[in-house]
Design a protein around this motif. Structure first.
Motif, PDB file in Angstrom:
ATOM      1  N   GLU A 141      44.432  38.244  44.154  1.00 43.78           N
ATOM      2  CA  GLU A 141      43.195  37.598  44.606  1.00 43.78           C
ATOM      3  C   GLU A 141      42.201  37.481  43.463  1.00 43.78           C
ATOM      4  N   SER A 142      41.368  36.477  43.531  1.00 46.69           N
ATOM      5  CA  SER A 142      40.311  36.260  42.544  1.00 46.69           C
ATOM      6  C   SER A 142      39.107  37.137  42.849  1.00 46.69           C
ATOM      7  N   PHE A 143      38.306  37.410  41.831  1.00 45.74           N
ATOM      8  CA  PHE A 143      37.043  38.123  42.019  1.00 45.74           C
ATOM      9  C   PHE A 143      36.086  37.684  40.923  1.00 45.74           C
ATOM     10  N   TRP A 144      34.816  38.043  41.094  1.00 47.10           N
ATOM     11  CA  TRP A 144      33.823  37.741  40.058  1.00 47.10           C
ATOM     12  C   TRP A 144      33.718  38.917  39.107  1.00 47.10           C
ATOM     13  N   ASP A 145      34.074  38.679  37.860  1.00 49.58           N
ATOM     14  CA  ASP A 145      33.993  39.710  36.836  1.00 49.58           C
ATOM     15  C   ASP A 145      32.559  39.870  36.325  1.00 49.58           C
ATOM     16  N   ARG A 146      31.809  38.791  36.399  1.00 49.56           N
ATOM     17  CA  ARG A 146      30.381  38.789  36.060  1.00 49.56           C
ATOM     18  C   ARG A 146      29.677  37.855  37.028  1.00 49.56           C
ATOM     19  N   THR A 147      28.361  37.870  36.991  1.00 48.25           N
ATOM     20  CA  THR A 147      27.596  36.990  37.879  1.00 48.25           C
ATOM     21  C   THR A 147      27.972  35.543  37.604  1.00 48.25           C
ATOM     22  N   PRO A 148      28.451  34.823  38.628  1.00 48.00           N
ATOM     23  CA  PRO A 148      28.928  33.447  38.395  1.00 48.00           C
ATOM     24  C   PRO A 148      27.790  32.440  38.364  1.00 48.00           C
ATOM     25  N   SER A 149      28.060  31.308  37.753  1.00 49.88           N
ATOM     26  CA  SER A 149      27.134  30.187  37.798  1.00 49.88           C
ATOM     27  C   SER A 149      27.221  29.518  39.169  1.00 49.88           C
ATOM     28  N   PRO A 150      26.203  28.749  39.547  1.00 53.92           N
ATOM     29  CA  PRO A 150      26.287  28.012  40.820  1.00 53.92           C
ATOM     30  C   PRO A 150      27.506  27.094  40.865  1.00 53.92           C
ATOM     31  N   GLU A 151      27.867  26.521  39.714  1.00 51.20           N
ATOM     32  CA  GLU A 151      29.030  25.634  39.663  1.00 51.20           C
ATOM     33  C   GLU A 151      30.320  26.408  39.961  1.00 51.20           C
ATOM     34  N   ALA A 152      30.410  27.640  39.436  1.00 53.60           N
ATOM     35  CA  ALA A 152      31.596  28.456  39.685  1.00 53.60           C
ATOM     36  C   ALA A 152      31.701  28.833  41.157  1.00 53.60           C
ATOM     37  N   VAL A 153      30.572  29.174  41.767  1.00 55.39           N
ATOM     38  CA  VAL A 153      30.571  29.513  43.196  1.00 55.39           C
ATOM     39  C   VAL A 153      31.003  28.314  44.024  1.00 55.39           C
ATOM     40  N   GLU A 154      30.556  27.129  43.621  1.00 55.00           N
ATOM     41  CA  GLU A 154      30.935  25.922  44.343  1.00 55.00           C
ATOM     42  C   GLU A 154      32.444  25.684  44.255  1.00 55.00           C
ATOM     43  N   MET A 155      33.039  26.022  43.114  1.00 55.71           N
ATOM     44  CA  MET A 155      34.475  25.811  42.924  1.00 55.71           C
ATOM     45  C   MET A 155      35.318  26.819  43.675  1.00 55.71           C
ATOM     46  N   PHE A 156      34.904  28.109  43.648  1.00 53.76           N
ATOM     47  CA  PHE A 156      35.771  29.175  44.147  1.00 53.76           C
ATOM     48  C   PHE A 156      35.280  29.832  45.432  1.00 53.76           C
ATOM     49  N   GLY A 157      34.068  29.544  45.836  1.00 53.43           N
ATOM     50  CA  GLY A 157      33.589  30.084  47.089  1.00 53.43           C
ATOM     51  C   GLY A 157      33.039  31.499  46.970  1.00 53.43           C
ATOM     52  N   ASP A 158      33.056  32.193  48.086  1.00 50.43           N
ATOM     53  CA  ASP A 158      32.369  33.484  48.215  1.00 50.43           C
ATOM     54  C   ASP A 158      33.280  34.636  47.808  1.00 50.43           C
ATOM     55  N   LEU A 159      33.479  34.806  46.502  1.00 50.80           N
ATOM     56  CA  LEU A 159      34.239  35.943  45.994  1.00 50.80           C
ATOM     57  C   LEU A 159      33.317  37.146  45.817  1.00 50.80           C
ATOM     58  N   HIS A 160      33.929  38.325  45.678  1.00 47.58           N
ATOM     59  CA  HIS A 160      33.177  39.555  45.438  1.00 47.58           C
ATOM     60  C   HIS A 160      33.493  40.087  44.050  1.00 47.58           C
ATOM     61  N   ASP A 161      32.760  41.134  43.650  1.00 47.80           N
ATOM     62  CA  ASP A 161      33.122  41.777  42.394  1.00 47.80           C
ATOM     63  C   ASP A 161      34.357  42.644  42.602  1.00 47.80           C
ATOM     64  N   LEU A 162      34.868  43.216  41.524  1.00 46.31           N
ATOM     65  CA  LEU A 162      36.124  43.966  41.595  1.00 46.31           C
ATOM     66  C   LEU A 162      36.019  45.157  42.548  1.00 46.31           C
ATOM     67  N   ALA A 163      34.977  45.960  42.382  1.00 43.24           N
ATOM     68  CA  ALA A 163      34.842  47.163  43.204  1.00 43.24           C
ATOM     69  C   ALA A 163      34.726  46.820  44.678  1.00 43.24           C
ATOM     70  N   THR A 164      33.934  45.814  44.999  1.00 41.99           N
ATOM     71  CA  THR A 164      33.758  45.421  46.399  1.00 41.99           C
ATOM     72  C   THR A 164      35.048  44.881  46.985  1.00 41.99           C
ATOM     73  N   THR A 165      35.794  44.124  46.194  1.00 46.00           N
ATOM     74  CA  THR A 165      37.074  43.588  46.659  1.00 46.00           C
ATOM     75  C   THR A 165      38.020  44.720  47.039  1.00 46.00           C
ATOM     76  N   VAL A 166      38.136  45.723  46.169  1.00 44.47           N
ATOM     77  CA  VAL A 166      39.012  46.857  46.459  1.00 44.47           C
ATOM     78  C   VAL A 166      38.482  47.652  47.649  1.00 44.47           C
TER      79      VAL A 166
END
Length: 247
Positions: A141-166
């Motif tokens: 699964e994908s996650f946000w390694d750092r705070t994403p840009s608005p464009e990145a959020v638009e592309m990949f949707g509502d991902l979480h950071d690594l710790a939250t994902t786990v």
């Protein structure tokens, strides 16, 4: 040229359709298949690259894959025949979310295919329905390694950071027994391979009516990666077992 054909060209030099190197794939399979004689299911298998690699190195393994792409499944069947493992591989042309099997599986794989179930936790719920007692799930699964840009959020949707994902996976009743976070080299190698393969195809086929479209796609996707999500996108693979309270 349709999206499926473009995807096939893009992944010609990177058949694992996720940012993972060959060594990482091998280690994940080793952790997911400790005996070597398991029954394996891949939900959203595409060209069945995970299953083919597992079957080729484990002569007592049996595997099934599910995917909506008949083109990808045809390619998988051809590859299985060349490897001599086609007698141990069954492929189903249907939606992964609706797949039903009479027998459970020792390992359920879904790497880079959680969109087929509308997210990580629904994918784990689907895997749970197919899992034999004591079985394992290999999920990517994908996650946000750092705070994403608005464009990145638009592309990949509502991902979480690594710790939250786990944390979400653990709260859902799973115990990670192995994990791999894709390295910068793996992430970059995947992107360069995809968009480079598209560009090369277009330049090698200048008379093809789709050449301009394919080259434009390569340029646009490379730009989105470099300017939009390269510095924030991460990819995680986990090998999971059910926690005692939920088995």
């Amino acid at each position: 040229m349709n999206r499926e054909r473009i995807s096939g060209i893009a992944h010609a030099d990177h058949p694992i359709k996720s940012p993972l190197g060959d060594d990482s794939v091998s280690r994940l399979l080793e952790r997911g298949l400790p005996r070597g004689d398991e029954r394996v299911l891949d939900l959203g298998c595409g060209t069945a690259e995970w299953l083919l690699r597992a079957l080729a190195s484990r002569p007592h393994l049996r595997a099934e894959g599910v995917d909506v792409s008949e083109v990808a499944l045809t390619q998988a069947r051809q590859a299985a025949s060349k490897l001599g493992v086609d007698d141990r591989l069954v492929l189903h042309h249907q939606e992964a979310a609706g797949f039903v099997s009479a027998q459970p599986f020792d390992l359920v794989i879904s790497v880079g295919a959680t969109h087929a179930f509308d997210g990580l936790l629904p994918t784990l719920a689907a895997a749970r329905r197919h899992l034999a007692p004591g079985g394992r799930v290999l999920i990517g699964e994908s996650f946000w390694d750092r705070t994403p840009s608005p464009e990145a959020v638009e592309m990949f949707g509502d991902l979480h950071d690594l710790a939250t994902t786990v944390d979400h996976v653990v709260a859902d009743g799973w115990a990670p027994v192995h994990g791999h976070v894709s390295t910068r080299d793996e992430l970059d190698a995947y992107e360069w391979a995809c968009w480079g393969s598209l560009a090369s195809w277009a330049l090698d086929h200048p008379a093809d009516p789709a050449a301009v479209q394919v080259l434009e796609t390569a340029t646009a996707q490379r730009s989105q990666w470099l300017h939009g999500y390269r510095d924030s996108f991460g990819f995680l693979c986990l090998v999971l077992r059910r926690s005692p309270a939920t088995t």
